[in-house]
Scaffold this motif. Structure first.
Motif, PDB file in Angstrom:
ATOM      1  N   GLN A   1      -3.602  -3.981   7.873  1.00  0.00           N
ATOM      2  CA  GLN A   1      -4.047  -4.946   6.758  1.00  0.00           C
ATOM      3  C   GLN A   1      -2.766  -5.660   6.190  1.00  0.00           C
ATOM      4  O   GLN A   1      -1.882  -4.779   5.834  1.00  0.00           O
TER       5      GLN A   1
ATOM      6  N   GLU B   1      -0.804  -2.121   5.157  1.00  0.00           N
ATOM      7  CA  GLU B   1      -1.355  -0.982   4.975  1.00  0.00           C
ATOM      8  C   GLU B   1      -2.091  -0.736   6.145  1.00  0.00           C
ATOM      9  O   GLU B   1      -2.637  -1.301   6.838  1.00  0.00           O
TER      10      GLU B   1
ATOM     11  N   GLU C   1     -11.171  -7.353   3.153  1.00  0.00           N
ATOM     12  CA  GLU C   1     -10.900  -7.213   1.757  1.00  0.00           C
ATOM     13  C   GLU C   1     -10.530  -8.101   0.712  1.00  0.00           C
ATOM     14  O   GLU C   1     -11.255  -8.334   0.045  1.00  0.00           O
TER      15      GLU C   1
ATOM     16  N   MET D   1      -4.729  -2.445  -0.940  1.00  0.00           N
ATOM     17  CA  MET D   1      -3.421  -2.846  -1.559  1.00  0.00           C
ATOM     18  C   MET D   1      -3.084  -2.203  -2.719  1.00  0.00           C
ATOM     19  O   MET D   1      -3.860  -1.749  -3.463  1.00  0.00           O
TER      20      MET D   1
ATOM     21  N   ASP E   1      -4.783   6.710   1.098  1.00  0.00           N
ATOM     22  CA  ASP E   1      -5.738   5.709   0.865  1.00  0.00           C
ATOM     23  C   ASP E   1      -6.830   5.935   1.691  1.00  0.00           C
ATOM     24  O   ASP E   1      -7.984   6.704   1.408  1.00  0.00           O
TER      25      ASP E   1
ATOM     26  N   GLU F   1      -9.631   7.126  -3.845  1.00  0.00           N
ATOM     27  CA  GLU F   1     -10.106   5.952  -2.950  1.00  0.00           C
ATOM     28  C   GLU F   1     -10.951   6.738  -1.747  1.00  0.00           C
ATOM     29  O   GLU F   1     -12.121   7.093  -2.193  1.00  0.00           O
TER      30      GLU F   1
ATOM     31  N   ASP G   1      -1.245   3.348   1.568  1.00  0.00           N
ATOM     32  CA  ASP G   1      -1.334   2.200   1.308  1.00  0.00           C
ATOM     33  C   ASP G   1      -0.267   2.235  -0.004  1.00  0.00           C
ATOM     34  O   ASP G   1      -0.741   2.479  -1.033  1.00  0.00           O
TER      35      ASP G   1
END
Ligand code: FEO
Ligand code: CA
Ligand code: CA
Ligand code: CA
Length: 734
Positions: free
Chosen positions: A681, A663, A160, A1, A588, A484, A604
């Motif tokens: 996600q 994302e 997550e 996120m 990401d 990331e 993301d």
């Protein structure tokens, strides 16, 4: 996120606790750089040869390249997908994308079908929420590990966060929270192991009731391994000898070892701890430095809240109060003051065995872990590359003490192989020079800069690992634009790591802001939706690191791609010359498919979302040094960096655009390359709890609106794993 600054509550990656005085290289930018045009020529030939070895043709050579015609598959032969803000998942013509498993789908036969109305429970027996990193573990027809199997497998899926709005009938109850709500949230996070198998129709489905299916949650018992096992800092009321804890939390990126285990990265775990007002007064000065460096400082007047307030569960059971990392008892083994030190690791799971111990590998350091990319070459030490995702944090590398014996790949006791390679070795952080070189600085008491650090006193080597950020500060690592995922080009072992963005990169930094440097060269402003001004490195970039040998302590680097809008300034922002078919923001997830050698880039993003939902692109990778130097002229100063060869229309293409308010993350492939699996996600994550009664207010209805599960066009949105294949049966990405 990755929400921009107008969404502060959830913007946990904008944590910026790195106040060290480590260099940002603005003082040494005038140093000369040399071009590598000779290398560029020779690498073109090398790349063609390597791709030929994979049975593919790169069409990067242009239409006059004989390798790009004929009957062989053409890399990136698909038509690019256009940017889109539709609430739908789009793949290229000739491809099909179907949901494989979504939030709440039953893993076992003793839970009901998912109603998706907020009343479902038993998430320890259902697929979890916020699908993230994901790995594929092949299974034979008889149900044993088979790395070559493209028809049956286990998927290891990270979960997550949760979207509280949709997990409960009417959103979350404020603190003090009902136990049942907290339990749902605790169980919806962690990891899912699920069997998938190809059916008679040639497509995969998940296998409900498979004996392999299981959940690892924020409550699962996990052992510590490596030098910090038994450390004083890991002793709690639950584990008075500091050898175990409960749960893995905020599982973000993944890694896969050659011995067949899953590595799961614990990222924004710090958000899951509360601290009482005044707790700093009950701690030593050293402890307070440590809490502050991991974003969890409090004052006498202000406590620090757990993001979901699990610690406030109404029963007051220790199952919940352990998320309050405050001094409440007589000693460290009488309370959970040390629980904060028990999260933040790379945790290793044997997906094939429900009885094998799960272990937190403390050698890999404690930070906001993304992925863990393992490089294992016969006779050489094993390297694991990792990013720490917060503004101005570092890139890390672990190097094993043992050299890799390929026979260990097939050992029956996979966790014992993990013990052999991951429990002893050295941890390093990356320091970038402006001339395209860099150094891995050692994080141990053997490094005088660490042993003699004035800001924090390390008690022992375990403390160095538990406070890897402080050790990296001491050792002089380079502050990066939110590292990331990193993964390795299977052809040459080079690391590609995404630096997603950094709202604290500034030409004239104040406070916690930092100036651009060669490896993080951009800072600019961008307007989103005609109104919201974003500053810093708004769109992120992808860095490459070349270690000739996995154990090398010096490396070379360049920047593979700069995220940008296609119409942004070509001299300060769109340095890679991205077109409408290629532009992206905030890389990401980043994964290579071994079958095709392609590099898949997932976003993301909170900057380009006025023009497109988050997406996935495919790129033909090159090699470090295949471009040249670029100087950004900011007027008041210049910054010179190293950039890879610019992409062409045939080396970078948008492959997929996801539904709204999500994302794209995680990618696993079948060994034959004919199926990939990706995750969507948190679709609809910005829907507020106040809007729950009116489905027209939901920012997404996917995948219900695509016909998956209950709810149809008015469905609550669900995170999901999507299977993608090419209709003509050829490999994905061709
Ligand atoms: Fe979980 Fe930094 O993305
Ligand atoms: Ca993310
Ligand atoms: Ca814009
Ligand atoms: Ca991430």
């Amino acid at each position: 996120m990755n929400k921009p600054v107008d969404f502060p509550m959830r913007d946990l990656n904008d944590e910026n606790s790195n106040t060290s005085s480590n260099p940002t290289f603005d003082t040494v930018l005038a140093a000369r750089l040399s071009r590598r045009s000779i290398l560029r020529g020779s690498l073109g030939t090398a790349a063609t040869a390597m791709l030929g070895g994979l049975g593919l043709s790169a069409c990067g050579g242009g239409s006059d390249d004989p390798a790009s015609s004929g009957t062989t598959e053409i890399l990136l032969g698909f038509t690019a997908v256009a940017k889109s803000v539709a609430d739908a998942l789009t793949v290229p013509s000739g491809y099909t994308a179907e949901v494989l498993i979504a939030l709440g789908d039953p893993l076992s036969n003793d839970v009901a079908a998912f109603k998706n109305d907020g009343t479902d429970a038993d998430y320890d027996k259902r697929c979890g929420e916020w699908h993230d990193g994901m790995e594929y573990f092949g299974l034979s027809a008889t149900g044993v590990r088979d790395d070559a199997s493209s028809s049956r497998a286990l998927l290891g899926i990270n979960h997550e966060w949760v979207t509280q709005t949709f997990l409960h009938p009417n959103g979350p109850t404020p603190a003090p929270r009902p136990d049942a709500e907290v339990i749902k949230e605790m169980q919806a996070m962690g990891v899912t192991i699920v069997e998938i198998a190809k059916g008679a129709n040639g497509k995969f489905a998940y296998v409900k009731g498979s004996p392999f299916n299981r959940r690892i949650t924020t409550e699962t018992e996990i052992e510590f391994a490596g030098p910090a096992r038994g450390n004083n800092l890991l002793k709690t009321k639950f584990s008075t000898d500091g050898t175990k804890t409960r749960g893995t939390v905020n599982n973000c990126g993944t890694g896969k070892t050659p011995w067949g285990t899953l590595l799961t990265g614990e990222e924004n775990w710090a958000a899951f701890f509360a601290r009482n007002a005044g707790d700093n007064d009950l701690r030593s000065a050293n402890e307070n430095v440590a809490f502050a460096r991991y974003g969890k400082s409090v004052t006498t007047s202000t406590g620090s809240n757990h993001v979901y307030r699990w610690n406030t569960a109404q029963s007051g059971d220790e199952r919940f109060t352990r998320w309050n990392a405050s001094v409440t008892g007589a000693s460290a083994t009488d309370d959970y003051r040390n629980e904060f030190y028990c999260q933040g690791y790379v945790t290793e799971i044997d997906p094939y065995s429900a009885t094998a111990k799960i272990r937190k590998r403390t050698t890999l350091g404690r930070m906001a872990h993304e992925g863990a990319a393992v490089r294992a070459e016969a006779g050489k030490k094993v390297a694991v590359y990792m990013g720490d995702d917060a503004r101005n944090e570092y890139i890390y590398k672990f190097v094993s003490a043992q050299t890799w014996n390929p026979a260990d790949a097939n050992a029956a006791d996979r966790m014992a192989v993990g013990d052999k390679y991951l429990d002893s070795g050295k941890l390093y952080a990356a320091k970038f020079n402006d001339d395209g070189t860099g150094t891995w600085v050692e994080l141990s008491l053997a490094n005088p800069a660490v042993a003699g650090y004035a800001t924090y006193t390390f008690a022992d080597e375990g403390d160095v690992l538990i406070h890897a950020r402080l050790a990296a500060d001491a050792a002089g690592a380079t502050k990066m634009d939110r590292p990331e995922w990193g993964n390795l080009n299977p052809v040459n072992g080079e690391l590609y790591i995404t630096l997603t963005n950094n709202s604290n990169r500034r030409l004239n930094p104040t406070g916690s802001q930092v100036a651009p440097n060669a490896a993080n060269p951009r800072t600019y402003s961008d307007v989103r939706g005609g109104t919201t001004v974003l500053n810093g490195n708004v769109n992120g970039h992808i860095l490459r690191i070349k270690d000739a040998d996995p154990a090398d302590t010096t490396f070379t680097w360049d920047i593979f791609l700069f995220g940008a809008e296609s119409d942004a300034s070509p001299v300060l922002v769109n340095l890679s010359g991205l077109t409408d078919d290629q532009d992206f923001s905030s890389p990401d997830g980043l994964v290579f498919t071994k079958s095709t050698g392609l590099c898949w880039i997932q976003t993301d993003d909170g900057a380009l979302v006025d023009e497109s939902n988050c997406m996935m692109l495919a790129a033909v990778p090159g090699a470090v040094g295949d471009g040249g130097q670029v100087t950004l002229d900011y007027g008041s100063t210049t910054v010179t960096t190293r950039m890879g060869k610019k992409p062409t229309a045939t080396t970078l293409k948008r492959f997929l655009v996801g539904p709204k308010d999500q994302e794209i993350t995680g990618l696993a492939e079948t060994p034959d390359g004919k199926f990939i699996f990706i995750n969507v996600q948190h679709p609809g994550e910005d829907t507020s709890a106040a809007e729950i009664a009116d489905p027209s207010k939901y920012t997404s209805h996917w995948p219900g609106n695509a016909g998956y599960g209950a709810g149809g066009a008015n469905a609550r949105p669900r995170s999901a794993t999507v299977m993608i294949y090419k209709n003509d049966g050829r490999r994905v990405g061709t």
